[in-house]
Motif scaffolding. Structure first.
Motif, mmCIF file in Angstrom:
data_model
loop_
_atom_site.group_PDB
_atom_site.id
_atom_site.type_symbol
_atom_site.label_atom_id
_atom_site.label_comp_id
_atom_site.label_asym_id
_atom_site.label_seq_id
_atom_site.Cartn_x
_atom_site.Cartn_y
_atom_site.Cartn_z
ATOM 1 N N GLU A 146 34.079 -12.647 95.502
ATOM 2 C CA GLU A 146 33.364 -13.943 94.692
ATOM 3 C C GLU A 146 32.811 -14.257 96.706
ATOM 4 O OE1 GLU A 146 35.768 -15.956 92.750
ATOM 5 O OE2 GLU A 146 35.413 -14.108 90.922
ATOM 6 N N GLY A 147 31.634 -14.564 96.531
ATOM 7 C CA GLY A 147 31.189 -15.176 97.571
ATOM 8 C C GLY A 147 30.814 -16.359 97.731
ATOM 9 N N ILE A 148 29.970 -16.870 98.569
ATOM 10 C CA ILE A 148 29.320 -17.943 98.997
ATOM 11 C C ILE A 148 27.870 -17.774 97.706
ATOM 12 C CG2 ILE A 148 30.328 -19.144 100.049
ATOM 13 C CD1 ILE A 148 28.262 -18.862 102.513
ATOM 14 N N LEU A 149 27.532 -16.761 98.231
ATOM 15 C CA LEU A 149 25.865 -17.025 97.370
ATOM 16 C C LEU A 149 26.511 -16.053 96.119
ATOM 17 C CD1 LEU A 149 24.221 -15.579 100.124
ATOM 18 C CD2 LEU A 149 23.805 -17.384 99.415
ATOM 19 N N GLY A 150 27.246 -15.683 95.635
ATOM 20 C CA GLY A 150 27.739 -15.052 93.932
ATOM 21 C C GLY A 150 28.560 -13.865 94.367
ATOM 22 N N ASP A 151 28.969 -13.657 93.049
ATOM 23 C CA ASP A 151 29.437 -12.768 92.816
ATOM 24 C C ASP A 151 28.695 -10.880 93.284
ATOM 25 O OD1 ASP A 151 31.429 -13.237 91.333
ATOM 26 O OD2 ASP A 151 31.050 -12.826 89.583
ATOM 27 N N GLY A 152 29.377 -10.432 94.248
ATOM 28 C CA GLY A 152 29.350 -9.150 94.814
ATOM 29 C C GLY A 152 30.329 -8.022 94.868
ATOM 30 N N TYR A 153 29.744 -7.019 95.678
ATOM 31 C CA TYR A 153 30.543 -6.249 95.861
ATOM 32 C C TYR A 153 31.029 -5.646 97.743
ATOM 33 C CZ TYR A 153 29.288 -4.867 91.270
ATOM 34 O OH TYR A 153 28.930 -5.412 90.048
ATOM 35 N N LYS A 154 32.281 -5.271 97.448
ATOM 36 C CA LYS A 154 32.794 -4.566 98.881
ATOM 37 C C LYS A 154 33.610 -3.540 98.749
ATOM 38 C CE LYS A 154 36.946 -7.336 98.727
ATOM 39 N NZ LYS A 154 37.566 -8.273 99.508
ATOM 40 N N ALA A 155 33.878 -2.941 99.986
ATOM 41 C CA ALA A 155 34.593 -1.257 99.908
ATOM 42 C C ALA A 155 36.047 -1.531 100.040
ATOM 43 C CB ALA A 155 33.987 -0.840 101.276
ATOM 44 N N GLY A 156 36.872 -1.120 99.005
ATOM 45 C CA GLY A 156 38.478 -1.281 99.385
ATOM 46 C C GLY A 156 39.040 0.108 99.821
ATOM 47 N N ARG A 157 40.284 -0.101 100.109
ATOM 48 C CA ARG A 157 41.112 0.913 100.641
ATOM 49 C C ARG A 157 41.876 1.971 99.498
ATOM 50 N NH1 ARG A 157 42.603 4.099 105.467
ATOM 51 N NH2 ARG A 157 44.004 5.634 105.532
ATOM 52 N N ASN A 158 41.688 3.561 99.044
ATOM 53 C CA ASN A 158 42.932 3.864 98.013
ATOM 54 C C ASN A 158 43.038 4.906 98.610
ATOM 55 O OD1 ASN A 158 42.662 3.551 94.632
ATOM 56 N ND2 ASN A 158 43.451 5.174 96.039
ATOM 57 N N SER A 159 44.532 4.596 98.749
ATOM 58 C CA SER A 159 44.973 6.021 99.371
ATOM 59 C C SER A 159 45.587 7.593 98.510
ATOM 60 C CB SER A 159 46.651 5.562 99.929
ATOM 61 O OG SER A 159 46.286 5.062 101.523
ATOM 62 N N VAL A 160 45.237 8.579 98.417
ATOM 63 C CA VAL A 160 45.434 9.713 97.839
ATOM 64 C C VAL A 160 45.904 11.370 98.450
ATOM 65 C CG1 VAL A 160 43.059 9.155 96.434
ATOM 66 C CG2 VAL A 160 43.375 10.426 98.271
ATOM 67 N N ASP A 161 46.809 11.554 97.568
ATOM 68 C CA ASP A 161 47.077 12.802 98.177
ATOM 69 C C ASP A 161 45.903 13.912 97.466
ATOM 70 O OD1 ASP A 161 49.651 12.018 98.669
ATOM 71 O OD2 ASP A 161 50.222 11.556 97.372
ATOM 72 N N LEU A 162 45.814 14.307 98.579
ATOM 73 C CA LEU A 162 44.822 16.158 98.671
ATOM 74 C C LEU A 162 45.297 17.089 98.042
ATOM 75 C CD1 LEU A 162 41.809 16.976 98.506
ATOM 76 C CD2 LEU A 162 42.701 17.542 101.309
ATOM 77 N N LEU A 163 45.274 17.439 96.600
ATOM 78 C CA LEU A 163 45.999 18.669 96.570
ATOM 79 C C LEU A 163 44.995 19.971 96.527
ATOM 80 C CD1 LEU A 163 46.487 17.462 92.360
ATOM 81 C CD2 LEU A 163 48.128 17.596 94.513
ATOM 82 N N ASP A 164 44.243 19.720 96.231
ATOM 83 C CA ASP A 164 42.845 21.315 96.618
ATOM 84 C C ASP A 164 41.801 20.798 96.596
ATOM 85 O OD1 ASP A 164 42.817 23.942 97.209
ATOM 86 O OD2 ASP A 164 44.194 24.851 95.731
ATOM 87 N N SER A 165 40.610 22.153 96.761
ATOM 88 C CA SER A 165 38.965 21.591 97.163
ATOM 89 C C SER A 165 38.798 22.886 97.206
ATOM 90 C CB SER A 165 38.814 20.747 98.523
ATOM 91 O OG SER A 165 39.441 20.976 99.579
ATOM 92 N N LEU A 184 34.607 0.791 94.997
ATOM 93 C CA LEU A 184 33.847 -0.188 94.848
ATOM 94 C C LEU A 184 34.830 -1.554 94.864
ATOM 95 C CD1 LEU A 184 30.987 -0.712 95.086
ATOM 96 C CD2 LEU A 184 31.065 -0.564 92.333
ATOM 97 N N GLN A 185 35.016 -2.484 95.234
ATOM 98 C CA GLN A 185 35.644 -4.007 94.424
ATOM 99 C C GLN A 185 34.688 -4.454 93.888
ATOM 100 O OE1 GLN A 185 38.759 -4.058 96.915
ATOM 101 N NE2 GLN A 185 39.841 -2.480 96.361
ATOM 102 N N LYS A 186 35.239 -6.213 93.169
ATOM 103 C CA LYS A 186 34.361 -7.405 92.643
ATOM 104 C C LYS A 186 34.632 -7.837 94.300
ATOM 105 C CE LYS A 186 32.135 -6.643 87.613
ATOM 106 N NZ LYS A 186 32.866 -7.553 87.132
#
Length: 306
Positions: free
Chosen positions: A247-266, A243-245
């Motif tokens: 700023e748009g013409i209608l005010g502050d909102g949120y958008k989806a950002g990418r975060n690469s990760v390494d999978l250790l286990d599950s 979740l990333q903040k």
């Protein structure tokens, strides 16, 4: 002069109405815009263990058992004890009539303990040639064992010392134990391992009862656990949407950002990952399909963190 004042008054009223209309339009435009956005929920990565468990069942028996074998041939004429009896060293347990004699010989306890099992009964023939067990005796130390028959896959990550939860059938409350032995075992119908789970209990009546065992298969603590639903994969590898903040013409909102990760286990619920900072809001669910860069709706204060 009065005309000029009237014009200024009308002008002020028009401006007020205009500003109110703009504010209303902005509010409804933003509300409508947000209404159309996919609603998301988030969680922060947490430290913890993955839930690797193996579940099985077995029979409770005494730990530290000694087997006592026949040292002669003959007929058992009398049995003076039963399974579960506490005996003292030298106490008479059996009476045997050796072959070729009319005299009776007593079999006495070799040490203090509890009769764990009897391998013979009145009228039975016993022989040292057959390596027959007359009885087994357990030390009175309130230590118990349950032998589990597990496959190679089930024991793949198991180690001696792994924690085990013991639930005795018909008894309230679990007991805690540990894996004491992992021994290869093969028979005509099974190939795998015998796993000896040992635990302590003050109740002597549990001998021979059934127990359900749950073994914690790993004890490793990870710095970042996220729900399985948050993990994604594409040609570049594993990643999560955060979740990333915005700023748009209608005010502050949120958008989806990418975060690469390494999978250790599950496990079935959580993934252990590397490459994500503490306190990052990871998107774990969305009302609609979303991708990197998409605008989303999120209500602050609903995030989950342990």
């Amino acid at each position: 002069m009065n005309q000029e004042r009237k014009q200024r008054s009308v002008y002020r009223k028009v401006m007020i109405i205009y500003i109110v209309l703009i504010l209303l339009l902005t509010f409804f435009s933003k509300s409508f815009y947000n209404y159309r956005l996919p609603i998301v929920s988030v969680e922060c990565p947490k430290q913890g263990e993955l839930d690797f468990k193996v579940e099985s069942a077995g029979e409770v028996f005494y730990n530290d058992i000694t087997s006592c074998y026949a040292d002669k041939e003959g007929i058992v004429k009398a049995v003076y004890v039963k399974t579960g009896d506490k005996v003292k060293k030298g106490q008479k347990l059996l009476q045997i009539n050796p072959v070729g004699t009319k005299k009776m010989e007593d079999v006495r306890a070799e040490k203090d303990g509890i009769i764990a099992s009897l391998g013979t009964g009145t009228g039975m023939y016993v022989s040292y040639m057959s390596n027959e067990v007359l009885y087994t005796i357990a030390e009175e130390n309130r230590k118990w064992s349950v032998i589990l028959q597990l496959t190679e896959e089930e024991t793949k990550n198991m180690e001696i010392g792994n924690r085990a939860t013991v639930n005795l059938r018909g008894r309230n409350g679990p007991l805690q134990g540990k894996v004491a032995e992992i021994v290869p075992y093969t028979s005509e119908s099974f190939s795998g391992y015998h796993v000896d789970v040992r635990f302590h209990c003050e109740d002597d009546s549990i001998a021979g009862k059934k127990a359900d065992i749950s073994i914690k298969n790993r004890n490793e603590v990870y710095d970042a656990l996220i729900p399985v639903s948050a993990l994604r994969k594409d040609a570049k590898g594993y990643y999560v949407l955060t979740l990333q903040k915005d700023e748009g013409i209608l005010g502050d909102g949120y958008k989806a950002g990418r975060n690469s990760v390494d999978l250790l286990d599950s496990d079935e619920t959580y993934c252990a990952v590397e490459g994500i900072q503490e306190g990052t809001y990871v998107i774990v669910a969305s009302a609609k399909e979303i991708a990197e860069g998409d605008h989303v709706y999120y209500e602050p204060g609903e995030e989950k963190a342990d």
